[in-house]
Design a protein around this motif. Structure first.
Motif, PDB file in Angstrom:
ATOM      1  N   PRO A  70       0.854  -1.200   0.000  1.00 52.79           N
ATOM      2  CA  PRO A  70       0.000   0.000   0.000  1.00 52.79           C
ATOM      3  C   PRO A  70       0.889   1.249   0.000  1.00 52.79           C
ATOM      4  O   PRO A  70       2.035   1.197   0.485  1.00 52.79           O
ATOM      5  CB  PRO A  70      -0.774  -0.105   1.322  1.00 52.79           C
ATOM      6  N   GLN A  71       0.371   2.371  -0.508  1.00 55.20           N
ATOM      7  CA  GLN A  71       1.212   3.563  -0.675  1.00 55.20           C
ATOM      8  C   GLN A  71       1.896   4.033   0.608  1.00 55.20           C
ATOM      9  O   GLN A  71       3.055   4.398   0.590  1.00 55.20           O
ATOM     10  CB  GLN A  71       0.414   4.696  -1.307  1.00 55.20           C
ATOM     11  N   ALA A  72       1.187   4.011   1.727  1.00 53.79           N
ATOM     12  CA  ALA A  72       1.802   4.456   2.987  1.00 53.79           C
ATOM     13  C   ALA A  72       2.977   3.549   3.351  1.00 53.79           C
ATOM     14  O   ALA A  72       4.013   4.015   3.839  1.00 53.79           O
ATOM     15  CB  ALA A  72       0.779   4.473   4.106  1.00 53.79           C
ATOM     16  N   GLU A  73       2.840   2.260   3.095  1.00 49.00           N
ATOM     17  CA  GLU A  73       3.933   1.327   3.375  1.00 49.00           C
ATOM     18  C   GLU A  73       5.066   1.479   2.363  1.00 49.00           C
ATOM     19  O   GLU A  73       6.227   1.242   2.694  1.00 49.00           O
ATOM     20  CB  GLU A  73       3.421  -0.113   3.408  1.00 49.00           C
ATOM     21  N   GLN A  74       4.736   1.871   1.127  1.00 51.10           N
ATOM     22  CA  GLN A  74       5.782   2.134   0.129  1.00 51.10           C
ATOM     23  C   GLN A  74       6.697   3.245   0.637  1.00 51.10           C
ATOM     24  O   GLN A  74       7.921   3.127   0.582  1.00 51.10           O
ATOM     25  CB  GLN A  74       5.177   2.573  -1.209  1.00 51.10           C
ATOM     26  N   LEU A  75       6.088   4.300   1.130  1.00 53.45           N
ATOM     27  CA  LEU A  75       6.868   5.435   1.631  1.00 53.45           C
ATOM     28  C   LEU A  75       7.757   4.990   2.787  1.00 53.45           C
ATOM     29  O   LEU A  75       8.945   5.319   2.833  1.00 53.45           O
ATOM     30  CB  LEU A  75       5.929   6.566   2.061  1.00 53.45           C
ATOM     31  N   PHE A  76       7.213   4.203   3.708  1.00 53.82           N
ATOM     32  CA  PHE A  76       7.984   3.694   4.836  1.00 53.82           C
ATOM     33  C   PHE A  76       9.152   2.834   4.335  1.00 53.82           C
ATOM     34  O   PHE A  76      10.282   2.976   4.796  1.00 53.82           O
ATOM     35  CB  PHE A  76       7.070   2.883   5.768  1.00 53.82           C
ATOM     36  N   ALA A  77       8.881   1.956   3.376  1.00 52.55           N
ATOM     37  CA  ALA A  77       9.922   1.066   2.838  1.00 52.55           C
ATOM     38  C   ALA A  77      11.031   1.868   2.160  1.00 52.55           C
ATOM     39  O   ALA A  77      12.221   1.575   2.344  1.00 52.55           O
ATOM     40  CB  ALA A  77       9.312   0.066   1.859  1.00 52.55           C
ATOM     41  N   LEU A  78      10.664   2.886   1.386  1.00 55.53           N
ATOM     42  CA  LEU A  78      11.673   3.709   0.705  1.00 55.53           C
ATOM     43  C   LEU A  78      12.523   4.481   1.718  1.00 55.53           C
ATOM     44  O   LEU A  78      13.730   4.627   1.538  1.00 55.53           O
ATOM     45  CB  LEU A  78      11.014   4.659  -0.290  1.00 55.53           C
ATOM     46  N   ARG A  79      11.870   4.956   2.780  1.00 54.91           N
ATOM     47  CA  ARG A  79      12.631   5.634   3.840  1.00 54.91           C
ATOM     48  C   ARG A  79      13.658   4.676   4.431  1.00 54.91           C
ATOM     49  O   ARG A  79      14.805   5.044   4.654  1.00 54.91           O
ATOM     50  CB  ARG A  79      11.693   6.104   4.954  1.00 54.91           C
ATOM     51  N   GLN A  80      13.226   3.445   4.705  1.00 51.69           N
ATOM     52  CA  GLN A  80      14.122   2.461   5.312  1.00 51.69           C
ATOM     53  C   GLN A  80      15.284   2.128   4.381  1.00 51.69           C
ATOM     54  O   GLN A  80      16.412   1.988   4.827  1.00 51.69           O
ATOM     55  CB  GLN A  80      13.360   1.187   5.665  1.00 51.69           C
ATOM     56  N   LEU A  81      14.995   1.973   3.082  1.00 52.90           N
ATOM     57  CA  LEU A  81      16.063   1.654   2.135  1.00 52.90           C
ATOM     58  C   LEU A  81      17.084   2.777   2.060  1.00 52.90           C
ATOM     59  O   LEU A  81      18.289   2.535   2.054  1.00 52.90           O
ATOM     60  CB  LEU A  81      15.490   1.373   0.747  1.00 52.90           C
ATOM     61  N   LEU A  82      16.586   3.992   1.994  1.00 53.34           N
ATOM     62  CA  LEU A  82      17.494   5.128   1.861  1.00 53.34           C
ATOM     63  C   LEU A  82      18.291   5.333   3.147  1.00 53.34           C
ATOM     64  O   LEU A  82      19.460   5.686   3.109  1.00 53.34           O
ATOM     65  CB  LEU A  82      16.714   6.397   1.494  1.00 53.34           C
ATOM     66  N   ASN A  83      17.665   5.089   4.266  1.00 54.52           N
ATOM     67  CA  ASN A  83      18.347   5.183   5.555  1.00 54.52           C
ATOM     68  C   ASN A  83      19.257   3.995   5.795  1.00 54.52           C
ATOM     69  O   ASN A  83      20.172   4.065   6.599  1.00 54.52           O
ATOM     70  CB  ASN A  83      17.323   5.240   6.691  1.00 54.52           C
ATOM     71  N   GLN A  84      18.944   2.881   5.117  1.00 56.01           N
ATOM     72  CA  GLN A  84      19.650   1.614   5.294  1.00 56.01           C
ATOM     73  C   GLN A  84      19.702   1.261   6.771  1.00 56.01           C
ATOM     74  O   GLN A  84      20.717   0.828   7.304  1.00 56.01           O
ATOM     75  CB  GLN A  84      21.039   1.664   4.667  1.00 56.01           C
ATOM     76  N   ASP A  85      18.569   1.461   7.420  1.00 55.36           N
ATOM     77  CA  ASP A  85      18.423   1.197   8.845  1.00 55.36           C
ATOM     78  C   ASP A  85      17.932  -0.227   9.039  1.00 55.36           C
ATOM     79  O   ASP A  85      16.791  -0.539   8.747  1.00 55.36           O
ATOM     80  CB  ASP A  85      17.440   2.208   9.445  1.00 55.36           C
ATOM     81  N   GLU A  89      11.959  -2.938  11.832  1.00 55.47           N
ATOM     82  CA  GLU A  89      11.275  -3.942  11.012  1.00 55.47           C
ATOM     83  C   GLU A  89      10.787  -3.266   9.724  1.00 55.47           C
ATOM     84  O   GLU A  89      10.260  -2.167   9.766  1.00 55.47           O
ATOM     85  CB  GLU A  89      10.091  -4.503  11.793  1.00 55.47           C
ATOM     86  N   THR A  90      11.005  -3.900   8.604  1.00 51.02           N
ATOM     87  CA  THR A  90      10.566  -3.340   7.338  1.00 51.02           C
ATOM     88  C   THR A  90       9.660  -4.311   6.605  1.00 51.02           C
ATOM     89  O   THR A  90       9.694  -5.513   6.868  1.00 51.02           O
ATOM     90  CB  THR A  90      11.759  -3.001   6.418  1.00 51.02           C
ATOM     91  N   ALA A  91       8.887  -3.774   5.681  1.00 51.30           N
ATOM     92  CA  ALA A  91       7.975  -4.606   4.897  1.00 51.30           C
ATOM     93  C   ALA A  91       8.729  -5.389   3.830  1.00 51.30           C
ATOM     94  O   ALA A  91       8.228  -6.358   3.290  1.00 51.30           O
ATOM     95  CB  ALA A  91       6.908  -3.727   4.249  1.00 51.30           C
ATOM     96  N   ILE A  92       9.931  -4.928   3.530  1.00 46.56           N
ATOM     97  CA  ILE A  92      10.765  -5.619   2.535  1.00 46.56           C
ATOM     98  C   ILE A  92      12.153  -5.808   3.123  1.00 46.56           C
ATOM     99  O   ILE A  92      12.582  -5.040   3.975  1.00 46.56           O
ATOM    100  CB  ILE A  92      10.844  -4.828   1.206  1.00 46.56           C
ATOM    101  N   PRO A  93      12.876  -6.811   2.663  1.00 49.32           N
ATOM    102  CA  PRO A  93      14.208  -7.066   3.227  1.00 49.32           C
ATOM    103  C   PRO A  93      15.234  -6.039   2.750  1.00 49.32           C
ATOM    104  O   PRO A  93      15.544  -5.963   1.569  1.00 49.32           O
ATOM    105  CB  PRO A  93      14.548  -8.472   2.721  1.00 49.32           C
ATOM    106  N   THR A  94      15.744  -5.231   3.676  1.00 48.50           N
ATOM    107  CA  THR A  94      16.705  -4.184   3.304  1.00 48.50           C
ATOM    108  C   THR A  94      18.036  -4.762   2.846  1.00 48.50           C
ATOM    109  O   THR A  94      18.755  -4.107   2.098  1.00 48.50           O
ATOM    110  CB  THR A  94      16.955  -3.205   4.467  1.00 48.50           C
ATOM    111  N   GLU A  95      18.356  -5.995   3.261  1.00 51.28           N
ATOM    112  CA  GLU A  95      19.652  -6.563   2.851  1.00 51.28           C
ATOM    113  C   GLU A  95      19.722  -6.775   1.344  1.00 51.28           C
ATOM    114  O   GLU A  95      20.809  -6.744   0.765  1.00 51.28           O
ATOM    115  CB  GLU A  95      19.985  -7.853   3.613  1.00 51.28           C
TER     116      GLU A  95
END
Length: 156
Positions: A70-85, A89-95
Motif C-alpha cells: 500500500p502507498q503508505a507502506e511504500q513510503l515507509f519502505a523507501l525511507r528504510q532503504l534510503l536510511n539503510q536502517d 522492522e521493514t515490509a521488505i528485506p533491506t539486505e
C-alpha cells in the motif's frame, strides 16, 4: 570521461546527507523525474547509468515488492532503504538493497522513478520541498549528466 567538479560533488553530497529522510526522497524523486524527462533512455547507458532492456532480477524483484505494498507502506519502505536502517522492522528485506552495487542501486531508483505517481507513491502535487531540499536540487541542476550520475552513486 569528463572530469567532475570535486568541490561541487562534495558540497552536493554533504548537503544531501544532511537532509532529513523525506527531503532526501523528495530530492531523488525530483532529480530522477528531471532525468527521465530530459534524457532519452537510450542515452542513459552512455552516461553511466546501466539500464538493460530487461532489468536485472534483483532490482526488478525489489521494485515489484515495493509496488505491491500500500502507498503508505511504500513510503515507509523507501525511507528504510534510503536510511539503510536495519534496526527497524521493514515490509521488505533491506539486505537485498544493501547488497546491490552502485549501478544496481542507480537502476533500482530509476525504475522506481519511472513509476512515480502510478504504481509507486509520488510526490504530492501540492507538496512544497523544504528550502534545504530545493537548494540541493538547484545545486544539482547541471547539464552534465555524468556529474549527476556520480552524485547518485555517492548517496545511494
Amino acid at each position: 570521461m569528463t572530469s567532475t567538479n570535486v568541490n561541487f560533488l562534495e558540497q552536493s553530497v554533504s548537503k544531501f546527507q544532511n537532509l532529513d529522510i523525506d527531503d532526501r526522497l523528495t530530492v531523488l524523486a525530483l532529480l530522477y523525474t528531471e532525468i527521465a524527462d530530459e534524457i532519452p533512455a537510450l542515452a542513459l547507458p552512455a552516461a553511466g547509468i546501466a539500464l538493460n532492456d530487461v532489468p536485472n532480477e534483483k532490482t526488478a524483484n525489489l521494485v515489484a515488492q515495493i509496488q505491491n505494498l500500500p502507498q503508505a507502506e511504500q513510503l515507509f519502505a523507501l525511507r528504510q532503504l534510503l536510511n539503510q536502517d536495519k534496526a527497524e522492522e521493514t515490509a521488505i528485506p533491506t539486505e537485498e538493497y544493501t547488497s546491490m552495487n552502485a549501478d544496481d542501486k542507480l537502476a533500482f531508483w530509476y525504475q522506481l522513478a519511472q513509476n512515480l505517481g502510478t504504481t509507486i507513491i509520488g510526490v504530492p502535487d501540492d507538496y512544497i520541498p523544504s528550502e534545504k531540499a530545493t537548494e540541493v536540487v538547484d545545486l544539482l541542476n547541471t547539464p552534465n549528466i555524468e556529474d549527476l550520475v556520480t552524485f547518485f552513486k555517492r548517496v545511494l
